[in-house]
Design a protein around this motif. Structure first.
Motif, PDB file in Angstrom:
ATOM      1  N   HIS A  52      92.646  18.283  38.898  1.00 10.70           N
ATOM      2  CA  HIS A  52      91.709  17.185  39.130  1.00 10.70           C
ATOM      3  C   HIS A  52      92.468  15.894  39.424  1.00 10.70           C
ATOM      4  O   HIS A  52      92.084  15.115  40.300  1.00 10.70           O
ATOM      5  N   ARG A  53      93.570  15.666  38.727  1.00 16.90           N
ATOM      6  CA  ARG A  53      94.361  14.461  38.954  1.00 16.90           C
ATOM      7  C   ARG A  53      94.980  14.452  40.352  1.00 16.90           C
ATOM      8  O   ARG A  53      95.120  13.394  40.967  1.00 16.90           O
ATOM      9  N   ILE A  54      95.352  15.633  40.876  1.00 12.98           N
ATOM     10  CA  ILE A  54      95.997  15.694  42.185  1.00 12.98           C
ATOM     11  C   ILE A  54      95.068  15.211  43.282  1.00 12.98           C
ATOM     12  O   ILE A  54      95.510  14.684  44.300  1.00 12.98           O
ATOM     13  N   PHE A  55      93.763  15.357  43.086  1.00 11.89           N
ATOM     14  CA  PHE A  55      92.824  14.919  44.110  1.00 11.89           C
ATOM     15  C   PHE A  55      92.901  13.412  44.354  1.00 11.89           C
ATOM     16  O   PHE A  55      92.448  12.923  45.385  1.00 11.89           O
ATOM     17  N   ASP A  56      93.466  12.674  43.425  1.00  8.49           N
ATOM     18  CA  ASP A  56      93.671  11.247  43.660  1.00  8.49           C
ATOM     19  C   ASP A  56      94.595  11.020  44.848  1.00  8.49           C
ATOM     20  O   ASP A  56      94.491  10.027  45.560  1.00  8.49           O
ATOM     21  N   ALA A  57      95.514  11.980  45.068  1.00  5.32           N
ATOM     22  CA  ALA A  57      96.444  11.868  46.197  1.00  5.32           C
ATOM     23  C   ALA A  57      95.896  12.530  47.451  1.00  5.32           C
ATOM     24  O   ALA A  57      96.047  12.023  48.554  1.00  5.32           O
ATOM     25  N   ALA A  58      95.230  13.673  47.281  1.00  2.25           N
ATOM     26  CA  ALA A  58      94.778  14.437  48.450  1.00  2.25           C
ATOM     27  C   ALA A  58      93.428  13.988  48.966  1.00  2.25           C
ATOM     28  O   ALA A  58      93.117  14.171  50.128  1.00  2.25           O
ATOM     29  N   GLY A  59      92.603  13.430  48.096  1.00  4.02           N
ATOM     30  CA  GLY A  59      91.330  12.883  48.541  1.00  4.02           C
ATOM     31  C   GLY A  59      90.172  13.847  48.449  1.00  4.02           C
ATOM     32  O   GLY A  59      90.324  15.055  48.555  1.00  4.02           O
ATOM     33  N   ALA A  60      88.983  13.274  48.227  1.00  2.00           N
ATOM     34  CA  ALA A  60      87.747  14.042  48.286  1.00  2.00           C
ATOM     35  C   ALA A  60      87.197  13.939  49.694  1.00  2.00           C
ATOM     36  O   ALA A  60      87.816  13.394  50.599  1.00  2.00           O
ATOM     37  N   ALA A  61      85.982  14.471  49.881  1.00  2.62           N
ATOM     38  CA  ALA A  61      85.429  14.546  51.228  1.00  2.62           C
ATOM     39  C   ALA A  61      85.133  13.178  51.821  1.00  2.62           C
ATOM     40  O   ALA A  61      85.032  13.035  53.031  1.00  2.62           O
ATOM     41  N   GLY A  62      84.988  12.171  51.002  1.00  5.67           N
ATOM     42  CA  GLY A  62      84.663  10.856  51.515  1.00  5.67           C
ATOM     43  C   GLY A  62      85.864  10.082  52.011  1.00  5.67           C
ATOM     44  O   GLY A  62      85.735   8.962  52.486  1.00  5.67           O
ATOM     45  N   GLU A  63      87.052  10.651  51.913  1.00  4.48           N
ATOM     46  CA  GLU A  63      88.258   9.937  52.280  1.00  4.48           C
ATOM     47  C   GLU A  63      88.997  10.678  53.391  1.00  4.48           C
ATOM     48  O   GLU A  63      89.156  11.883  53.353  1.00  4.48           O
ATOM     49  N   ALA A  64      89.439   9.916  54.384  1.00  2.00           N
ATOM     50  CA  ALA A  64      90.279  10.508  55.421  1.00  2.00           C
ATOM     51  C   ALA A  64      91.681  10.686  54.865  1.00  2.00           C
ATOM     52  O   ALA A  64      92.217   9.800  54.210  1.00  2.00           O
ATOM     53  N   ALA A  65      92.274  11.828  55.096  1.00  2.00           N
ATOM     54  CA  ALA A  65      93.596  12.091  54.545  1.00  2.00           C
ATOM     55  C   ALA A  65      94.374  12.995  55.478  1.00  2.00           C
ATOM     56  O   ALA A  65      93.809  13.787  56.218  1.00  2.00           O
ATOM     57  N   GLU A  66      95.693  12.833  55.443  1.00  2.00           N
ATOM     58  CA  GLU A  66      96.562  13.679  56.259  1.00  2.00           C
ATOM     59  C   GLU A  66      96.875  14.993  55.562  1.00  2.00           C
ATOM     60  O   GLU A  66      97.510  15.864  56.134  1.00  2.00           O
ATOM     61  N   THR A  67      96.448  15.119  54.320  1.00  4.19           N
ATOM     62  CA  THR A  67      96.676  16.336  53.554  1.00  4.19           C
ATOM     63  C   THR A  67      95.356  16.838  53.006  1.00  4.19           C
ATOM     64  O   THR A  67      94.569  16.067  52.468  1.00  4.19           O
ATOM     65  N   SER A  68      95.112  18.136  53.158  1.00  5.41           N
ATOM     66  CA  SER A  68      93.888  18.758  52.670  1.00  5.41           C
ATOM     67  C   SER A  68      94.226  19.650  51.481  1.00  5.41           C
ATOM     68  O   SER A  68      95.097  20.522  51.583  1.00  5.41           O
ATOM     69  N   LEU A  69      93.563  19.421  50.376  1.00  2.26           N
ATOM     70  CA  LEU A  69      93.733  20.244  49.183  1.00  2.26           C
ATOM     71  C   LEU A  69      92.391  20.858  48.825  1.00  2.26           C
ATOM     72  O   LEU A  69      91.369  20.182  48.810  1.00  2.26           O
ATOM     73  N   THR A  70      92.392  22.170  48.583  1.00  2.00           N
ATOM     74  CA  THR A  70      91.187  22.860  48.139  1.00  2.00           C
ATOM     75  C   THR A  70      91.542  23.720  46.932  1.00  2.00           C
ATOM     76  O   THR A  70      92.548  24.438  46.948  1.00  2.00           O
ATOM     77  N   VAL A  71      90.718  23.641  45.901  1.00  2.00           N
ATOM     78  CA  VAL A  71      90.894  24.433  44.686  1.00  2.00           C
ATOM     79  C   VAL A  71      89.629  25.242  44.457  1.00  2.00           C
ATOM     80  O   VAL A  71      88.523  24.690  44.496  1.00  2.00           O
ATOM     81  N   ALA A  72      89.782  26.537  44.245  1.00  7.37           N
ATOM     82  CA  ALA A  72      88.615  27.398  44.034  1.00  7.37           C
ATOM     83  C   ALA A  72      88.935  28.439  42.974  1.00  7.37           C
ATOM     84  O   ALA A  72      90.100  28.758  42.719  1.00  7.37           O
ATOM     85  N   PHE A  73      87.860  28.979  42.359  1.00  4.37           N
ATOM     86  CA  PHE A  73      87.998  29.954  41.281  1.00  4.37           C
ATOM     87  C   PHE A  73      87.213  31.216  41.622  1.00  4.37           C
ATOM     88  O   PHE A  73      86.119  31.148  42.181  1.00  4.37           O
ATOM     89  N   THR A  74      87.759  32.354  41.266  1.00  6.11           N
ATOM     90  CA  THR A  74      87.005  33.597  41.348  1.00  6.11           C
ATOM     91  C   THR A  74      86.108  33.718  40.120  1.00  6.11           C
ATOM     92  O   THR A  74      86.225  32.942  39.167  1.00  6.11           O
ATOM     93  N   TYR A  75      85.229  34.708  40.143  1.00  5.14           N
ATOM     94  CA  TYR A  75      84.393  34.971  38.969  1.00  5.14           C
ATOM     95  C   TYR A  75      85.269  35.257  37.754  1.00  5.14           C
ATOM     96  O   TYR A  75      85.041  34.730  36.662  1.00  5.14           O
ATOM     97  N   HIS A  76      86.302  36.083  37.970  1.00  8.94           N
ATOM     98  CA  HIS A  76      87.193  36.415  36.850  1.00  8.94           C
ATOM     99  C   HIS A  76      87.952  35.184  36.379  1.00  8.94           C
ATOM    100  O   HIS A  76      88.295  35.074  35.193  1.00  8.94           O
ATOM    101  N   GLY A  77      88.208  34.241  37.290  1.00 10.03           N
ATOM    102  CA  GLY A  77      88.886  33.010  36.903  1.00 10.03           C
ATOM    103  C   GLY A  77      88.021  32.138  36.025  1.00 10.03           C
ATOM    104  O   GLY A  77      88.482  31.585  35.019  1.00 10.03           O
ATOM    105  N   LEU A  78      86.747  31.998  36.390  1.00 10.13           N
ATOM    106  CA  LEU A  78      85.824  31.211  35.558  1.00 10.13           C
ATOM    107  C   LEU A  78      85.658  31.859  34.192  1.00 10.13           C
ATOM    108  O   LEU A  78      85.569  31.172  33.162  1.00 10.13           O
ATOM    109  N   LYS A  79      85.631  33.184  34.193  1.00 12.38           N
ATOM    110  CA  LYS A  79      85.511  33.904  32.926  1.00 12.38           C
ATOM    111  C   LYS A  79      86.752  33.676  32.061  1.00 12.38           C
ATOM    112  O   LYS A  79      86.645  33.474  30.841  1.00 12.38           O
ATOM    113  N   ALA A  80      87.938  33.686  32.714  1.00 12.75           N
ATOM    114  CA  ALA A  80      89.182  33.482  31.973  1.00 12.75           C
ATOM    115  C   ALA A  80      89.262  32.076  31.390  1.00 12.75           C
ATOM    116  O   ALA A  80      89.917  31.859  30.373  1.00 12.75           O
ATOM    117  N   LEU A  81      88.570  31.119  32.008  1.00 16.98           N
ATOM    118  CA  LEU A  81      88.547  29.753  31.481  1.00 16.98           C
ATOM    119  C   LEU A  81      87.624  29.616  30.278  1.00 16.98           C
ATOM    120  O   LEU A  81      87.667  28.607  29.578  1.00 16.98           O
TER     121      LEU A  81
END
Length: 449
Positions: A52-81
């Protein structure tokens, strides 16, 4: 005709939406895909906090950025959390099952079956997917290093897979064709449509928590903070048999010009990106490179496919207005955000012998409806031909067929039929993921023990 506007009808919470869910990556770019496994839920939650902190550098959808970061979880990943079972049960059934369990439905059989997938793809060990893409090697390394640091110091997190990728300056993939054309505009995104005759999609077709094309809300995972502003992500590694593709065309063409034309008929575009609908007889590189024109066309004036075959890849993936006369299919319910990223070195021009090097495409889809978007297009339009009156034919480039297939090219006075088309694309693996909002990422980090 005045271009349609994607800015007015709905207000998207762009500062809470991951940029990769809505917007094009920097172009050209270099990038890296990482898959992680969560062995300890406390470390998993700390990972979510750090990401979550890294998004400060990579930006959310409202910000133009030269770097794109995407983080996603599988079902098993959400379960593991440690996400509560009530919340897990509120996700789409397809997501909960996972791609490997739905392989037969998707046509991933034979060489493309999960039995042959690249490990650990398709397994319960895949929990987190991270994509970092940048127009600059230095920026990529900087953000990728932050992503590495986010998990490397946590003993309960294991990096289990990595795939480097890129997009050439030409935008062309391993088959030689310019890719990434034809994305829909999304209402409220602030990005205009490149097809002046296509209204922006309702935001709820792509982002959860907003009305979709039916006027309803897609089922949103609970609690609302977890589901709203998130989207489902399909990730697939597709090996491309470029030498076999080139050899097939060469064996059936008398000249290089005919070879190029056959390739264009299969894809629906020339290698430059110029659509057959606008340039049916010869390539037009200027048209292909013009984003204001290369997606601004219809198929309705070519019902029999003399300009662009009805069974071509581009026309199957997005029939545009070609199905309007039938009245039985609302194409807008099956639109989606599609990304194609190359991996592996390009096969040198003119080579028709397989060099044994793995190359292909990392295909990524983003949308709110796994079943009626990605799965419908894959099963009904790419793998089947009933909707175009050719039930025995699948997509000539990416369609699922264990046995050689055929492809019909309408022409006067006699149509041409390409026989014995072998599979040019083999699935190496894939996952169904969920890309949460930034608020949801924080919620995941703060789950109670």
């Amino acid at each position: 005709m005045t271009p349609v506007d994607a800015t007015t009808a709905v207000t998207l919470e762009l500062d809470d939406i991951q940029s990769g869910a809505l917007f094009e990556r920097p172009s050209p770019y270099v990038g890296t895909y990482l898959l992680l496994s969560i062995r300890d839920r406390h470390d998993g939650r700390e990972l979510a906090r750090r990401l979550h902190r890294i998004f400060d550098a990579a930006g959310a959808a409202g910000e133009a950025a030269e770097t794109s970061l995407t983080v996603a979880f599988t079902y098993h990943g959400l379960k593991a959390l440690g996400v509560p079972q009530m919340s897990l049960d509120s996700f789409a059934p397809e997501f909960r099952e996972g791609m490997a369990a739905r392989a037969e439905i998707l046509g991933d059989t034979g060489e493309s079956s999960p039995d042959h997938w690249e490990k650990p793809l398709g397994s319960a060990d895949v929990h987190v997917a991270i994509a970092v893409l940048s127009s600059d090697e230095g920026r990529l390394r900087a953000v990728a290093e932050k992503a590495r640091e986010a998990h490397a110091e946590l003993p309960g997190i294991e990096l289990i897979w990595r795939q480097d990728c890129y997009q050439l300056a030409t935008g062309r993939t391993s088959f030689g064709f310019k890719d990434g054309i034809g994305q829909p505009a999304v209402e409220g995104s602030g990005r205009p449509a490149t097809d002046s005759r296509e209204r922006p999609l309702k935001a709820g077709e792509i982002i959860l928590g907003y009305p979709d094309e039916t006027g309803e809300l897609a089922p949103v995972p609970v609690p609302e903070v977890l589901g709203r502003n998130g989207t489902y992500v399909v990730f697939r590694k597709l090996h491309t048999r470029v030498a076999a593709y080139r050899g097939y065309l060469r064996d059936r063409a008398a000249t290089r010009a005919e070879e190029d034309l056959l390739g264009a008929k299969i894809v629906g575009r020339w290698q430059s990106g110029a659509p057959l609908a606008l340039a049916p007889d010869r390539d037009d590189p200027e048209l292909g490179s013009d984003p204001r024109r290369n997606n601004d066309f219809r198929f309705g004036d070519d019902p029999r496919g003399f300009k662009c075959p009805v069974g071509s890849h581009a026309r199957r993936a997005n029939p545009r207005d070609a199905l309007d006369q039938e009245g039985s299919v609302d194409v807008r319910l099956h639109r989606m955000i599609r990304r194609g990223t190359s991996y592996g070195p390009m096969l040198p021009d003119g080579v028709t012998e397989d060099d044994g090097i793995d190359r292909g495409i990392i295909f990524v889809f983003a949308g709110a409806h796994l079943k009626r978007q990605f799965e419908f297009v894959k099963t009904q339009w790419l793998n089947d031909g009933i909707f175009i009156g050719a039930p025995s034919e699948s997509d000539p480039l990416v369609g699922a067929h264990d046995d050689p297939s055929s492809f019909t090219i309408p022409q006067r006075p006699i149509r041409r039929r390409l026989q014995d088309l072998p599979p040019f694309v083999v699935t190496r693996g894939g996952e169904y993921c969920f890309a949460p909002s930034l608020s949801a990422l924080r919620w995941l980090a703060e789950l109670d023990t």
